[in-house]
Design an enzyme around this catalytic site. Structure first.
Site, mmCIF file in Angstrom:
data_model
loop_
_atom_site.group_PDB
_atom_site.id
_atom_site.type_symbol
_atom_site.label_atom_id
_atom_site.label_comp_id
_atom_site.label_asym_id
_atom_site.label_seq_id
_atom_site.Cartn_x
_atom_site.Cartn_y
_atom_site.Cartn_z
ATOM 1 N N GLY A 25 41.582 -2.904 -9.661
ATOM 2 C CA GLY A 25 41.851 -3.392 -10.775
ATOM 3 C C GLY A 25 43.390 -4.745 -10.306
ATOM 4 N N PHE A 26 43.102 -5.052 -11.205
ATOM 5 C CA PHE A 26 44.729 -6.341 -11.343
ATOM 6 C C PHE A 26 45.737 -5.226 -11.773
ATOM 7 C CE2 PHE A 26 47.896 -7.646 -14.625
ATOM 8 C CZ PHE A 26 48.564 -8.250 -13.821
ATOM 9 N N ASP A 32 37.658 4.166 -8.651
ATOM 10 C CA ASP A 32 37.642 2.709 -9.295
ATOM 11 C C ASP A 32 35.784 2.481 -8.667
ATOM 12 O OD1 ASP A 32 37.680 -0.312 -9.623
ATOM 13 O OD2 ASP A 32 39.133 -0.554 -9.411
ATOM 14 N N GLY A 66 36.631 -4.377 -10.968
ATOM 15 C CA GLY A 66 38.174 -4.623 -10.136
ATOM 16 C C GLY A 66 37.395 -4.769 -8.685
ATOM 17 N N LEU A 106 43.825 4.291 -15.033
ATOM 18 C CA LEU A 106 43.687 2.994 -15.607
ATOM 19 C C LEU A 106 43.256 2.796 -16.207
ATOM 20 C CD1 LEU A 106 46.583 3.253 -13.764
ATOM 21 C CD2 LEU A 106 46.702 0.862 -14.014
ATOM 22 N N TYR A 119 37.518 -1.383 -28.788
ATOM 23 C CA TYR A 119 38.684 -0.889 -27.604
ATOM 24 C C TYR A 119 40.190 0.092 -28.822
ATOM 25 C CZ TYR A 119 41.566 -2.064 -24.105
ATOM 26 O OH TYR A 119 42.570 -2.209 -22.584
ATOM 27 N N LYS A 123 40.940 3.320 -27.248
ATOM 28 C CA LYS A 123 42.036 3.802 -26.855
ATOM 29 C C LYS A 123 43.087 4.773 -27.700
ATOM 30 C CE LYS A 123 42.869 2.476 -23.193
ATOM 31 N NZ LYS A 123 42.915 2.811 -22.082
#
Length: 336
Positions: A6-7, A27, A32, A72, A145, A149
């Site tokens: 991913g980023f 991943d 991603g 992540l 979200y 989290k």
């Protein structure tokens, strides 16, 4: 590194390799891309595993030789969360528990990468790690979200206290930079891409909502240092930018920095997302705790990040990647 394609994850992978680590990336490539790791794809100390954190056996297998875990992998982006709340809940809750459970079995330490979203609608002058969470109606998908989290963090803390897991938490505030795409509602690359194409910059609401954007190159080294510091065990740390800016002013700065001919158009939230959508008017981090632990101090100017994101978008266009086509890129000057 879960979500290592991913980023933020890809930048972290490059950083860890530069420090001499052997790195395993897990991943599923749902958000991603292997292109994000093109620069290190043939690195002898990098192993790529294509799989989901929702599969416990896949997680255990990927982690078999690891002593440090950077978690992540998550369903990210307001647009994706609003449109697919169930998928987001499953990945962000069940997936995280799989990672934490496997880490206990392998006796590996964990850095859980969380988000400023956990603070919800709290508009305090500076959000500290112990600031109250102010969330909206749990039946609105906008808050799934933040809720998920928050549960992730609670899981991590419980595993630390009850199972002895060496785990620490970082909360990222609007991290931006090269390789971030606008496909999932990320405001920064969306606005930069529109400016490059000469299209109107779409700013949601009245544009007066403020954020503090943090450059990925400032955040990633701090993440690694926090994970390595034993004092961080069982603690959470904000990692955000130092400059508060409204989205309207961000759009103006992007136009000015890129010498774009674009205009700014205000789009109601109801049109952009769904009726009843709620946003945060203000979100400003207090980075004191991370500064005291590892010396975290945002350094990269916003204009520098704008230029780097623009150069990245143009590069992806030339390479025919999954970025949106930049039809007006020929008018852009001064980046490449």
């Amino acid at each position: 590194v879960t979500g290592g394609a991913g980023f933020v994850g890809s930048h972290l992978v490059e950083h860890l390799l530069s420090l001499g680590d052997e790195v395993v990336v897990l991943d599923d490539l749902s958000t991603g891309s292997t292109r994000n790791l093109a620069g290190v794809a043939d690195h002898p100390r990098l192993e790529m595993v294509h799989g989901s954190i929702l599969n416990p056996q896949t997680v255990r297998s990927a982690m078999v030789s690891c002593d440090r875990v950077f978690h992540l992998a998550a369903a990210v982006g307001v647009k994706l969360i609003v449109e697919q709340p169930l998928r987001g809940l499953r990945i962000n809750i069940h997936g995280t528990e799989n990672v934490l459970t496997a880490a206990i079995e392998r006796q590996a330490s964990v850095l859980l990468v969380s988000t400023s979203e956990v603070y919800g609608k709290n508009t305090a002058d500076r959000l500290r790690e112990d600031s109250d969470r102010v969330l909206g109606d749990p039946l609105l998908s906008r808050w799934t979200y933040a809720g998920a989290k928050g549960i992730d963090e609670a899981f991590a803390k419980a595993y630390c206290d009850q199972e002895g897991l060496d785990v620490s938490i970082v909360r990222l505030f609007n991290t931006v930079g090269p390789r971030q795409t606008g496909r999932y509602g990320m405001v920064f690359p969306n606005l930069v891409g529109q400016a490059l194409r000469g299209q109107p910059l779409t700013v949601f609401g009245d544009g007066l909502q403020t954020r503090c954007f943090s450059a990925v190159e400032d955040v990633v080294p701090a993440m690694e240092r926090i994970e390595r510091d034993p004092r961080a065990r069982g603690e959470a740390y904000n990692l955000g930018g130092a400059r508060e800016i409204s989205i309207l002013d961000l759009a103006r700065e992007i136009i000015r920095t890129l010498d774009s001919r674009s205009e700014i158009v205000l789009v109601p939230y109801e049109q952009a997302y769904a009726p009843g959508f709620e946003d945060m008017r203000r979100r400003v981090p207090d980075n004191t705790k991370a500064n005291g632990l590892v010396g975290y101090e945002p350094q990269t100017p916003l204009t520098t990040t704008i230029m780097r994101v623009a150069a990245d978008l143009l590069s992806r266009e030339r390479l025919g990647s999954d970025a949106m086509p930049l039809a007006g890129a020929g008018a852009f000057r001064g980046v490449v």
